[in-house]
Design an enzyme around this catalytic site. Structure first.
Site, short mmCIF file in Angstrom:
data_model
loop_
_atom_site.label_atom_id
_atom_site.label_comp_id
_atom_site.label_asym_id
_atom_site.label_seq_id
_atom_site.Cartn_x
_atom_site.Cartn_y
_atom_site.Cartn_z
CE LYS A 203 -8.55 -3.65 -4.50
NZ LYS A 203 -7.33 -2.25 -4.57
NE ARG A 237 -1.30 -5.69 -3.22
CZ ARG A 237 -2.44 -6.23 -2.62
NH1 ARG A 237 -3.58 -6.40 -3.40
NH2 ARG A 237 -2.33 -6.74 -1.55
C1 9MG Z 1 -2.83 -3.75 0.01
N1 9MG Z 1 -3.46 -3.60 -1.00
C2 9MG Z 1 -4.76 -3.80 -1.37
N2 9MG Z 1 -5.36 -3.16 -2.47
C3 9MG Z 1 -4.21 -2.58 -3.27
C4 9MG Z 1 -4.14 -2.04 -4.07
O1 9MG Z 1 -5.16 -1.64 -5.05
N3 9MG Z 1 -2.83 -1.28 -4.61
C5 9MG Z 1 -1.98 -1.30 -3.45
N4 9MG Z 1 -0.96 -0.92 -3.77
N5 9MG Z 1 -1.89 -2.18 -2.56
C6 9MG Z 1 -3.14 -2.56 -2.07
#
Ligand code: 9MG
Length: 266
Positions: A203, A237
């Site tokens: 990010k 994730r």
């Molecule tokens: C789809 N997506 C992109 N970034 C995300 C994040 O931080 N959490 C979740 N649950 N989905 C995300």
């Protein structure tokens, strides 16, 4: 949770079939590397990303979900569109990752009508405008309050607590300071009594801190994932599954006592 994005910027060359084959191969690679869940998405949620139609999103994700039917790990569909959720669940997905936290009534009904798990994420604004001017008095308290109220609404709709996980939504309508406050305060989310998912991988907050462009944020992403797990996240994730799994194995070994130690190591 390994990220499988089926978007033109993820698998750019060669058109639709190539994109699907490449995404399928990528999904298998992430499973081999140790992903316990695959999160399959067909619409970018990055700031300023262009929205896609329901049909376009279905065309992107459905061949992949069908191609992965019977996979040894649960398939999550990353979508806020009820039509896409329903099609994915019917084709074998067993989790919905909704950046809108099922606030659309049809989305809530679609998940309630299944036995799927759901991830409820916090965001302020929408992906087109959310980074313009995010504002909070107390970001941790406000995100917690939002997730509390979404859990209550979702339980009231008949979705058992055991099916729910929550996510503070790093980067979704948050400045760098908001994101850092959430990461520092992630322990507080344990009070919600459901698993916490954290998505920090590649990010822009990591780029702001390190000065690295998106292709060179693996190290920062692994560090962020580890910090999130240390503060109670049960699911991370990530794009870089192998690097994250290796780092988490070290963390687990240290936490469990040195179970791998031999005389030679000492
Ligand atoms: C789809 N997506 C992109 N970034 C995300 C994040 O931080 N959490 C979740 N649950 N989905 C995300």
């Amino acid at each position: 949770m390994g990220i499988v994005n089926v978007t033109p910027d993820s698998f750019s060359d060669g058109g639709h079939h190539f994109r699907c084959d490449a995404a399928l191969a990528h999904a298998h690679q992430l499973m081999q590397q140790g992903a316990d869940i695959l999160d399959i998405g067909g619409e970018s949620t990055r700031p300023s990303a262009k929205p896609v139609s329901v049909q376009e999103e279905l065309d992107r994700v459905m061949p992949l979900i069908e191609g992965l039917r019977g996979a040894p790990v649960p398939l999550s569909v990353d979508s806020f569109k009820p039509e896409v959720m329903r099609a994915a669940l019917a084709a074998g997905a067993s989790m919905v990752n909704d950046i809108n936290a099922l606030q659309q009534p049809e989305a809530l009904a679609s998940v309630a009508a299944s036995d799927a798990a759901v991830c409820l994420m916090h965001k302020q604004g929408n992906p087109q405008t959310m980074q313009a001017q995010p504002q909070y008095q107390d970001v941790v308290a406000e995100v917690l309050q939002f997730l509390h109220s979404r859990i209550a609404a979702i339980e009231a709709a008949g979705i058992a607590r055991e099916r729910i996980m929550v996510d503070p939504g790093f980067g979704f309508g948050k400045t760098l300071e908001h994101n850092l406050a959430l990461l520092r305060g992630l322990d507080a989310f344990k009070e919600l009594g459901v698993p916490v998912l954290a998505g920090l991988s590649r990010k822009s907050m990591l780029g702001t801190i390190t000065g690295q462009d998106v292709e060179h944020r693996v190290h920062a992403s692994v560090a962020a994932a580890l910090l999130a797990v240390q503060r109670g996240a049960q699911i991370v994730r990530v794009h870089d599954v192998q690097a994250t799994v290796d780092a988490l194995k070290i963390w687990q070994a240290v936490n469990a006592g040195n179970i791998f130690a031999t005389d030679e190591d000492r």
